[in-house]
Design an enzyme around this catalytic site. Structure first.
Site, mmCIF file in Angstrom:
data_model
loop_
_atom_site.group_PDB
_atom_site.id
_atom_site.type_symbol
_atom_site.label_atom_id
_atom_site.label_comp_id
_atom_site.label_asym_id
_atom_site.label_seq_id
_atom_site.Cartn_x
_atom_site.Cartn_y
_atom_site.Cartn_z
ATOM 1 N N ASP A 7 2.627 -40.739 -1.234
ATOM 2 C CA ASP A 7 2.333 -40.609 -0.369
ATOM 3 C C ASP A 7 2.329 -39.804 1.189
ATOM 4 O OD1 ASP A 7 5.074 -40.357 0.059
ATOM 5 O OD2 ASP A 7 4.972 -43.175 1.002
ATOM 6 N N CYS A 64 7.461 -39.625 -2.340
ATOM 7 C CA CYS A 64 7.415 -40.015 -1.200
ATOM 8 C C CYS A 64 8.766 -39.782 -0.430
ATOM 9 C CB CYS A 64 7.444 -41.161 -1.424
ATOM 10 S SG CYS A 64 9.229 -41.998 -2.395
ATOM 11 N N THR A 66 11.727 -41.149 -0.199
ATOM 12 C CA THR A 66 12.766 -40.623 0.007
ATOM 13 C C THR A 66 12.873 -40.354 -2.348
ATOM 14 O OG1 THR A 66 13.169 -43.537 -0.897
ATOM 15 C CG2 THR A 66 14.138 -41.990 1.331
ATOM 16 N N GLY A 67 11.415 -40.925 -2.841
ATOM 17 C CA GLY A 67 11.393 -40.896 -4.181
ATOM 18 C C GLY A 67 11.647 -42.410 -5.176
ATOM 19 N N HIS A 97 19.243 -33.677 -20.634
ATOM 20 C CA HIS A 97 19.412 -34.377 -20.955
ATOM 21 C C HIS A 97 19.025 -35.545 -21.588
ATOM 22 C CE1 HIS A 97 24.010 -33.671 -20.715
ATOM 23 N NE2 HIS A 97 23.825 -32.395 -21.217
ATOM 24 N N ARG A 108 10.778 -36.492 2.952
ATOM 25 C CA ARG A 108 12.112 -36.763 4.130
ATOM 26 C C ARG A 108 13.520 -36.416 4.052
ATOM 27 N NH1 ARG A 108 8.812 -42.551 5.360
ATOM 28 N NH2 ARG A 108 7.235 -41.607 6.303
ATOM 29 N N ARG A 131 22.077 -35.048 -29.717
ATOM 30 C CA ARG A 131 22.460 -35.881 -29.246
ATOM 31 C C ARG A 131 21.948 -37.383 -28.295
ATOM 32 N NH1 ARG A 131 26.258 -32.924 -25.958
ATOM 33 N NH2 ARG A 131 26.437 -34.405 -23.327
ATOM 34 N N HIS A 132 21.046 -36.226 -27.242
ATOM 35 C CA HIS A 132 20.501 -36.351 -26.184
ATOM 36 C C HIS A 132 19.268 -37.830 -27.194
ATOM 37 C CE1 HIS A 132 23.008 -34.456 -24.104
ATOM 38 N NE2 HIS A 132 23.081 -33.298 -23.836
#
Length: 148
Positions: A7, A64, A66-67, A97, A108, A131-132
Protein backbone atom coordinates in the site's frame (compact mmCIF):
# COMPACT_ATOMS: atom_id res chain seq x y z
CA UNK A 1 8.47 -15.81 -9.80
CA UNK A 2 8.20 -13.53 -6.79
CA UNK A 3 5.24 -11.17 -6.67
CA UNK A 4 5.39 -7.92 -4.72
CA UNK A 5 2.67 -5.73 -3.35
CA UNK A 6 2.28 -2.77 -1.04
CA UNK A 7 0.00 0.00 0.00
CA UNK A 8 1.11 3.63 0.17
CA UNK A 9 2.73 3.05 3.59
CA UNK A 10 4.96 0.34 2.16
CA UNK A 11 5.62 1.77 -1.29
CA UNK A 12 9.15 3.07 -0.72
CA UNK A 13 10.34 -0.11 0.98
CA UNK A 14 8.68 -2.30 -1.66
CA UNK A 15 10.55 -0.37 -4.36
CA UNK A 16 13.84 -0.99 -2.53
CA UNK A 17 13.05 -4.70 -2.21
CA UNK A 18 12.24 -4.82 -5.93
CA UNK A 19 15.69 -3.35 -6.66
CA UNK A 20 17.27 -6.03 -4.46
CA UNK A 21 15.47 -8.83 -6.32
CA UNK A 22 16.52 -7.36 -9.66
CA UNK A 23 20.14 -7.06 -8.43
CA UNK A 24 20.03 -10.76 -7.58
CA UNK A 25 18.61 -11.61 -11.00
CA UNK A 26 15.37 -12.96 -9.54
CA UNK A 27 12.24 -12.71 -11.66
CA UNK A 28 9.65 -10.55 -9.94
CA UNK A 29 6.41 -8.78 -10.71
CA UNK A 30 5.21 -5.66 -8.93
CA UNK A 31 1.43 -5.82 -8.44
CA UNK A 32 1.24 -2.29 -7.02
CA UNK A 33 0.64 0.18 -5.66
CA UNK A 34 2.77 2.33 -7.92
CA UNK A 35 2.40 5.80 -6.42
CA UNK A 36 1.99 7.42 -3.02
CA UNK A 37 -1.76 7.96 -3.20
CA UNK A 38 -3.71 6.50 -0.29
CA UNK A 39 -4.99 3.01 -1.14
CA UNK A 40 -6.56 0.07 0.69
CA UNK A 41 -3.98 -2.55 1.68
CA UNK A 42 -6.43 -5.49 1.30
CA UNK A 43 -6.52 -4.94 -2.48
CA UNK A 44 -2.78 -5.47 -2.84
CA UNK A 45 -2.55 -8.18 -0.20
CA UNK A 46 -5.23 -10.08 -2.06
CA UNK A 47 -3.47 -9.69 -5.42
CA UNK A 48 -0.22 -11.16 -4.12
CA UNK A 49 -1.75 -13.89 -1.94
CA UNK A 50 -4.10 -15.02 -4.71
CA UNK A 51 -1.20 -15.46 -7.15
CA UNK A 52 0.82 -17.50 -4.64
CA UNK A 53 -2.23 -19.49 -3.51
CA UNK A 54 -3.15 -20.39 -7.10
CA UNK A 55 0.44 -21.31 -7.93
CA UNK A 56 1.15 -18.72 -10.63
CA UNK A 57 3.85 -17.29 -8.35
CA UNK A 58 6.20 -19.24 -6.10
CA UNK A 59 6.62 -16.57 -3.42
CA UNK A 60 5.41 -13.15 -2.45
CA UNK A 61 6.56 -10.14 -0.47
CA UNK A 62 4.03 -7.73 0.98
CA UNK A 63 4.67 -4.36 2.62
CA UNK A 64 2.29 -2.02 4.41
CA UNK A 65 2.93 0.47 7.19
CA UNK A 66 3.37 -2.12 9.93
CA UNK A 67 2.87 -5.38 8.03
CA UNK A 68 -0.01 -6.35 10.28
CA UNK A 69 -2.83 -5.67 7.83
CA UNK A 70 -1.12 -7.44 4.95
CA UNK A 71 -0.47 -10.47 7.16
CA UNK A 72 -4.13 -10.71 8.07
CA UNK A 73 -5.26 -10.48 4.44
CA UNK A 74 -2.71 -12.89 3.00
CA UNK A 75 -3.38 -15.61 5.56
CA UNK A 76 -7.03 -15.81 4.47
CA UNK A 77 -5.96 -17.67 1.33
CA UNK A 78 -5.56 -21.46 1.14
CA UNK A 79 -1.99 -22.64 1.28
CA UNK A 80 -0.61 -19.28 2.28
CA UNK A 81 1.87 -19.07 5.12
CA UNK A 82 2.48 -15.34 5.33
CA UNK A 83 4.94 -14.40 8.04
CA UNK A 84 5.36 -10.91 9.43
CA UNK A 85 9.00 -10.51 10.36
CA UNK A 86 10.71 -7.68 12.21
CA UNK A 87 14.30 -8.91 12.16
CA UNK A 88 16.64 -11.30 10.36
CA UNK A 89 16.09 -14.12 12.86
CA UNK A 90 12.33 -14.02 12.34
CA UNK A 91 12.73 -13.94 8.55
CA UNK A 92 15.07 -16.93 8.73
CA UNK A 93 12.76 -18.93 11.00
CA UNK A 94 9.76 -18.04 8.84
CA UNK A 95 11.36 -20.04 6.05
CA UNK A 96 13.34 -22.66 7.98
CA UNK A 97 10.56 -23.78 10.32
CA UNK A 98 7.34 -22.57 8.69
CA UNK A 99 8.22 -22.61 4.99
CA UNK A 100 6.60 -19.17 4.69
CA UNK A 101 5.69 -18.49 1.09
CA UNK A 102 4.98 -14.80 1.70
CA UNK A 103 7.22 -12.50 3.68
CA UNK A 104 5.49 -9.48 5.18
CA UNK A 105 7.36 -6.34 6.18
CA UNK A 106 6.46 -3.02 7.78
CA UNK A 107 7.48 -0.06 5.65
CA UNK A 108 7.12 2.42 8.49
CA UNK A 109 8.96 0.36 11.09
CA UNK A 110 11.96 -1.03 9.22
CA UNK A 111 15.04 0.68 7.88
CA UNK A 112 15.86 -0.22 4.29
CA UNK A 113 19.16 -1.99 5.00
CA UNK A 114 17.64 -4.14 7.72
CA UNK A 115 14.73 -5.05 5.43
CA UNK A 116 17.14 -5.98 2.65
CA UNK A 117 19.03 -8.26 5.05
CA UNK A 118 15.75 -9.86 6.07
CA UNK A 119 14.70 -10.53 2.49
CA UNK A 120 18.10 -12.06 1.68
CA UNK A 121 17.87 -14.30 4.76
CA UNK A 122 14.35 -15.42 3.82
CA UNK A 123 15.30 -16.11 0.22
CA UNK A 124 18.53 -17.93 1.05
CA UNK A 125 17.23 -20.08 3.91
CA UNK A 126 16.13 -23.62 3.11
CA UNK A 127 13.03 -25.16 4.66
CA UNK A 128 14.19 -27.69 7.26
CA UNK A 129 11.18 -30.03 6.84
CA UNK A 130 11.58 -32.94 9.28
CA UNK A 131 9.58 -32.35 12.44
CA UNK A 132 8.32 -29.05 11.02
CA UNK A 133 6.48 -30.78 8.17
CA UNK A 134 4.12 -32.49 10.60
CA UNK A 135 3.14 -29.06 11.92
CA UNK A 136 2.50 -27.69 8.46
CA UNK A 137 0.44 -30.78 7.66
CA UNK A 138 -1.73 -29.99 10.69
CA UNK A 139 -2.26 -26.45 9.42
CA UNK A 140 -3.23 -27.78 5.99
CA UNK A 141 -5.67 -30.25 7.56
CA UNK A 142 -7.20 -27.44 9.60
CA UNK A 143 -7.60 -25.32 6.45
CA UNK A 144 -9.42 -28.15 4.72
CA UNK A 145 -11.66 -28.79 7.72
CA UNK A 146 -12.65 -25.13 8.06
CA UNK A 147 -13.25 -24.79 4.32
CA UNK A 148 -15.51 -27.75 4.70
Amino acid sequence: MIVLGSDHGGLDLKNEIKKLLEERGLPCEDLGTHNGDSVDYPDFGEAVARRVSEGSAEKGILVCGTGIGMSIVANKFPGIRAALATDVFMATMAKEHNNANILVLGGRVLEVEKAREMVVAWLDTEYAAGRHQNRLDKITALERELKG
